[in-house]
Scaffold this motif. Structure first.
Motif, PDB file in Angstrom:
ATOM      1  N   LYS A  35     -17.824  -0.913  19.470  1.00 54.45           N
ATOM      2  CA  LYS A  35     -17.863  -2.375  19.553  1.00 54.45           C
ATOM      3  C   LYS A  35     -17.397  -3.072  18.283  1.00 54.45           C
ATOM      4  O   LYS A  35     -17.545  -4.291  18.162  1.00 54.45           O
ATOM      5  CB  LYS A  35     -19.290  -2.830  19.891  1.00 54.45           C
ATOM      6  CG  LYS A  35     -19.760  -2.350  21.259  1.00 54.45           C
ATOM      7  CD  LYS A  35     -21.121  -2.901  21.621  1.00 54.45           C
ATOM      8  CE  LYS A  35     -21.599  -2.414  22.969  1.00 54.45           C
ATOM      9  NZ  LYS A  35     -20.694  -2.753  24.079  1.00 54.45           N
ATOM     10  N   THR A  36     -16.857  -2.323  17.310  1.00 55.40           N
ATOM     11  CA  THR A  36     -16.473  -2.933  16.035  1.00 55.40           C
ATOM     12  C   THR A  36     -15.016  -2.625  15.705  1.00 55.40           C
ATOM     13  O   THR A  36     -14.634  -1.466  15.561  1.00 55.40           O
ATOM     14  CB  THR A  36     -17.363  -2.417  14.895  1.00 55.40           C
ATOM     15  OG1 THR A  36     -18.731  -2.617  15.248  1.00 55.40           O
ATOM     16  CG2 THR A  36     -17.079  -3.163  13.601  1.00 55.40           C
ATOM     17  N   ILE A  37     -14.212  -3.693  15.623  1.00 54.55           N
ATOM     18  CA  ILE A  37     -12.769  -3.563  15.379  1.00 54.55           C
ATOM     19  C   ILE A  37     -12.432  -4.219  14.042  1.00 54.55           C
ATOM     20  O   ILE A  37     -12.925  -5.310  13.729  1.00 54.55           O
ATOM     21  CB  ILE A  37     -11.966  -4.240  16.511  1.00 54.55           C
ATOM     22  CG1 ILE A  37     -12.273  -3.566  17.855  1.00 54.55           C
ATOM     23  CG2 ILE A  37     -10.471  -4.208  16.226  1.00 54.55           C
ATOM     24  CD1 ILE A  37     -11.763  -4.335  19.065  1.00 54.55           C
ATOM     25  N   ILE A  38     -11.602  -3.539  13.249  1.00 54.14           N
ATOM     26  CA  ILE A  38     -11.067  -4.112  12.007  1.00 54.14           C
ATOM     27  C   ILE A  38      -9.604  -4.460  12.253  1.00 54.14           C
ATOM     28  O   ILE A  38      -8.853  -3.663  12.828  1.00 54.14           O
ATOM     29  CB  ILE A  38     -11.166  -3.102  10.840  1.00 54.14           C
ATOM     30  CG1 ILE A  38     -12.620  -2.670  10.599  1.00 54.14           C
ATOM     31  CG2 ILE A  38     -10.534  -3.674   9.571  1.00 54.14           C
ATOM     32  CD1 ILE A  38     -13.541  -3.781  10.146  1.00 54.14           C
ATOM     33  N   ALA A  39      -9.183  -5.662  11.848  1.00 58.22           N
ATOM     34  CA  ALA A  39      -7.794  -6.080  12.059  1.00 58.22           C
ATOM     35  C   ALA A  39      -7.364  -7.023  10.938  1.00 58.22           C
ATOM     36  O   ALA A  39      -8.201  -7.538  10.185  1.00 58.22           O
ATOM     37  CB  ALA A  39      -7.646  -6.761  13.419  1.00 58.22           C
ATOM     38  N   VAL A  40      -6.052  -7.231  10.840  1.00 53.67           N
ATOM     39  CA  VAL A  40      -5.492  -8.203   9.894  1.00 53.67           C
ATOM     40  C   VAL A  40      -4.594  -9.152  10.680  1.00 53.67           C
ATOM     41  O   VAL A  40      -3.656  -8.720  11.351  1.00 53.67           O
ATOM     42  CB  VAL A  40      -4.676  -7.500   8.783  1.00 53.67           C
ATOM     43  CG1 VAL A  40      -3.859  -8.523   7.991  1.00 53.67           C
ATOM     44  CG2 VAL A  40      -5.602  -6.728   7.842  1.00 53.67           C
ATOM     45  N   SER A  41      -4.919 -10.454  10.636  1.00 49.54           N
ATOM     46  CA  SER A  41      -4.076 -11.438  11.322  1.00 49.54           C
ATOM     47  C   SER A  41      -4.141 -12.768  10.580  1.00 49.54           C
ATOM     48  O   SER A  41      -4.915 -12.942   9.636  1.00 49.54           O
ATOM     49  CB  SER A  41      -4.513 -11.598  12.790  1.00 49.54           C
ATOM     50  OG  SER A  41      -5.739 -12.301  12.869  1.00 49.54           O
ATOM     51  N   ARG A  42      -3.318 -13.698  11.031  1.00 47.81           N
ATOM     52  CA  ARG A  42      -3.259 -15.026  10.398  1.00 47.81           C
ATOM     53  C   ARG A  42      -3.650 -16.068  11.440  1.00 47.81           C
ATOM     54  O   ARG A  42      -3.025 -16.171  12.497  1.00 47.81           O
ATOM     55  CB  ARG A  42      -1.838 -15.292   9.897  1.00 47.81           C
ATOM     56  CG  ARG A  42      -1.642 -16.638   9.216  1.00 47.81           C
ATOM     57  CD  ARG A  42      -0.304 -16.690   8.495  1.00 47.81           C
ATOM     58  NE  ARG A  42       0.810 -16.493   9.399  1.00 47.81           N
ATOM     59  CZ  ARG A  42       1.386 -17.468  10.111  1.00 47.81           C
ATOM     60  NH1 ARG A  42       0.928 -18.705  10.038  1.00 47.81           N
ATOM     61  NH2 ARG A  42       2.410 -17.206  10.901  1.00 47.81           N
ATOM     62  N   PRO A  43      -4.703 -16.845  11.167  1.00 42.43           N
ATOM     63  CA  PRO A  43      -5.144 -17.836  12.165  1.00 42.43           C
ATOM     64  C   PRO A  43      -4.171 -18.995  12.265  1.00 42.43           C
ATOM     65  O   PRO A  43      -3.420 -19.278  11.335  1.00 42.43           O
ATOM     66  CB  PRO A  43      -6.502 -18.285  11.629  1.00 42.43           C
ATOM     67  CG  PRO A  43      -6.455 -18.005  10.160  1.00 42.43           C
ATOM     68  CD  PRO A  43      -5.546 -16.828   9.968  1.00 42.43           C
ATOM     69  N   SER A  44      -4.205 -19.681  13.401  1.00 38.54           N
ATOM     70  CA  SER A  44      -3.270 -20.783  13.626  1.00 38.54           C
ATOM     71  C   SER A  44      -3.714 -22.065  12.948  1.00 38.54           C
ATOM     72  O   SER A  44      -2.937 -22.979  12.779  1.00 38.54           O
ATOM     73  CB  SER A  44      -3.090 -21.012  15.132  1.00 38.54           C
ATOM     74  OG  SER A  44      -4.350 -21.223  15.727  1.00 38.54           O
ATOM     75  N   LYS A  45      -4.995 -22.130  12.560  1.00 39.54           N
ATOM     76  CA  LYS A  45      -5.402 -23.381  11.923  1.00 39.54           C
ATOM     77  C   LYS A  45      -4.977 -23.413  10.458  1.00 39.54           C
ATOM     78  O   LYS A  45      -4.278 -22.523  10.011  1.00 39.54           O
ATOM     79  CB  LYS A  45      -6.895 -23.636  12.117  1.00 39.54           C
ATOM     80  CG  LYS A  45      -7.811 -22.439  12.000  1.00 39.54           C
ATOM     81  CD  LYS A  45      -9.229 -22.852  12.390  1.00 39.54           C
ATOM     82  CE  LYS A  45     -10.252 -21.803  12.044  1.00 39.54           C
ATOM     83  NZ  LYS A  45     -10.075 -20.579  12.795  1.00 39.54           N
ATOM     84  N   LYS A  46      -5.419 -24.405   9.716  1.00 43.40           N
ATOM     85  CA  LYS A  46      -4.810 -24.812   8.450  1.00 43.40           C
ATOM     86  C   LYS A  46      -4.433 -23.689   7.482  1.00 43.40           C
ATOM     87  O   LYS A  46      -3.432 -23.757   6.809  1.00 43.40           O
ATOM     88  CB  LYS A  46      -5.710 -25.819   7.725  1.00 43.40           C
ATOM     89  CG  LYS A  46      -7.163 -25.353   7.586  1.00 43.40           C
ATOM     90  CD  LYS A  46      -8.029 -26.509   7.130  1.00 43.40           C
ATOM     91  CE  LYS A  46      -9.465 -26.073   6.929  1.00 43.40           C
ATOM     92  NZ  LYS A  46     -10.146 -25.749   8.193  1.00 43.40           N
ATOM     93  N   SER A  47      -5.226 -22.626   7.411  1.00 44.73           N
ATOM     94  CA  SER A  47      -4.908 -21.560   6.476  1.00 44.73           C
ATOM     95  C   SER A  47      -3.630 -20.860   6.897  1.00 44.73           C
ATOM     96  O   SER A  47      -3.424 -20.536   8.053  1.00 44.73           O
ATOM     97  CB  SER A  47      -6.048 -20.534   6.448  1.00 44.73           C
ATOM     98  OG  SER A  47      -5.579 -19.310   5.966  1.00 44.73           O
ATOM     99  N   ALA A  48      -2.752 -20.600   5.921  1.00 47.04           N
ATOM    100  CA  ALA A  48      -1.496 -19.904   6.229  1.00 47.04           C
ATOM    101  C   ALA A  48      -1.549 -18.463   5.749  1.00 47.04           C
ATOM    102  O   ALA A  48      -0.541 -17.783   5.721  1.00 47.04           O
ATOM    103  CB  ALA A  48      -0.329 -20.635   5.583  1.00 47.04           C
TER     104      ALA A  48
END
Length: 469
Positions: A446-459
């Motif tokens: 039940k625990t996933i590690i990932a790297v992504s970029r959110p669509s809100k203000k942070s780039a």
């Protein structure tokens, strides 16, 4: 592409993450497709992050994303990353160095407790003109095998290999001689946890999968198991188009091959072999799965595209459940044309085999992923993991106008695939780097590690821990 299931109830924790996309050929050859390695006891994970043009960092995090330590691994001109693995005590970073006269492979060991790195140790050297040497790290990280190819013209005649333990102490040297084999392709070497070495080859004019087993220790007995998977069928010359070999968690070596009509390139069948060297040392050769017109009709129905023939499909994963059921995953992916064109990843072709090697089900998982050329294959495709009799598959997709990571579950008993469930990260969808698949892993079911970029203000990219309820 069909509708997503309900978004999953879950918790997300995130931390800032620094990453510089790979440049040059490294974008495509994916020597190190897995850059996050969970620790054995569930206490956290180590990451290999490309943080600057001059180097990588090995970083350890606990299960709550708290950084324990960070160690820089400089990469000098003429050096590229070759491999990343971990044993019980240390992480291993393998670098390839090449100059005008020679090339070598060196290993930097990083202590998992302290983050302290040892001096780089050269494990293999070769003349600059030779084929690039390679390494294999055993599944549990306790053995490292470095090898170089000795060739005449374009044909490999032998391989020289050196086996090391987890502390990089040399255990033995071996030579594998192939002069009796005639022509063959794609030689590769795999090392098992006990130091046993498997050399895998495609021989007999791209029609035969051959494995040679070299035992660890002083024994000189070499076992050879070869199986023809191509040939002439109904007047068609059928050859191996794509093959994958993998030592799985039962200690056996498995192979899968996609075969195609040599004249037309049209895909013909999937063939699967289990090489069991224990006891009688025999092979289990599964009945072939033919890509019939009925199968093409299933693909057409699932993908919404009229599929007249299979092409651009490549083997992606061989997975084994605790009940010894094998799951083979292949994926359609292609470039539109030109090195700067977008890259597409389409449907997954998933095949299930029971513990006796009999095909029991197949499923087609429809998806439609597009990545800008800068991402190459790091942002699309899939990640998969086995938990009991379930395979979890994670993808970045836009479904119902929502760009996100989606989780599907495949029942390995029946082949039934759950609807894609959105992880509610709201991943950016703006033609810039938004998800780096190399860093995706599971710390548990039940625990996933990932790297992504959110669509809100942070780039900025974020390191995320997703706990699915």
């Amino acid at each position: 592409m069909g509708n997503a299931g309900p978004a999953l109830a879950q918790k997300v924790k995130s931390a800032p993450f620094s990453y510089l996309p790979e440049q040059g050929t490294d974008r495509y050859d994916m020597r190190v497709p897995q850059k996050t390695l969970p620790l054995a006891d569930g206490t956290g994970f180590v990451i290999l992050a490309h943080q600057s043009a001059g180097g990588y960092a090995v970083e350890r995090y606990d299960a709550d994303l708290k950084k324990q330590w960070s160690t820089t691994i400089p990469v000098n001109p003429g050096e590229t990353l070759e491999a990343f693995g971990r044993g019980p005590q240390q992480a291993l970073v393998v670098l390839h160095h090449k100059d005008e006269s020679s090339q070598n492979l060196s290993v930097v060991a990083v202590n998992l407790q302290s983050g302290q790195k040892g001096a780089a140790k050269v494990v293999m050297t070769a003349p600059a003109r030779d084929r690039r040497p390679g390494v294999s790290i055993s599944p549990d990280g306790t053995r490292l095998l470095a090898f170089r190819y000795l060739a005449r013209e374009q044909q490999v005649k032998s391989i020289a290999a050196t086996l090391f333990d987890q502390n990089l102490a040399q255990l033995q040297e071996k030579a594998y001689d192939f002069r009796d084999l005639g022509d063959f392709f794609s030689p590769s070497v795999h090392v098992a946890n006990d130091g046993t070495q498997y050399v895998t080859l495609i021989s007999d004019h791209m029609k035969k999968l051959t494995v040679r087993r070299y035992p660890a220790g002083s024994s000189t007995e070499i076992k050879v198991l070869g199986v023809p998977v191509g040939g002439t069928f109904g007047g068609k010359s059928v050859t191996i188009r794509d093959a994958q070999f993998k030592v799985l968690n039962d200690g056996s070596l498995y192979a899968a091959a996609l075969c195609a009509d040599y004249q037309t390139g049209e895909y013909y069948s999937l063939k699967v072999v289990k090489y069991d060297f224990s006891g009688a040392g025999d092979m289990k050769f599964s009945p072939e799965f033919r890509f019939t017109p009925a199968y093409l009709a299933e693909v057409s129905k699932s993908s919404g595209v009229d599929v007249k023939r299979l092409d651009d499909v490549y083997l992606g994963e061989l997975l084994l459940t605790p009940e010894k059921q094998l799951v083979v995953v292949a994926e359609k992916h292609f470039e539109e044309g030109g090195s700067e064109a977008p890259v597409h990843a389409r449907e997954l072709h998933v095949f299930g085999y029971n513990e006796y090697g009999q095909p029991t089900w197949h499923s087609i998982v429809a998806k439609d992923q597009v990545a800008p050329a800068v991402d190459a294959y790091t942002g699309i495709g899939f990640r998969a993991a086995v938990f009991g009799s379930t395979v979890q598959v994670l993808t970045l997709e836009t479904i119902n106008k929502k760009s996100d990571l989606y989780l599907r579950r495949i029942n390995t008993q029946t082949g039934v695939v759950s609807p894609p469930e959105r992880l509610k990260l709201n991943v950016a969808d703006d033609k810039s780097l938004a998800y780096v698949k190399d860093f995706t892993t599971w710390l548990g079911e039940k625990t996933i590690i990932a790297v992504s970029r959110p669509s809100k203000k942070s780039a900025a990219l974020q390191l995320e821990k997703i706990v699915v309820k």
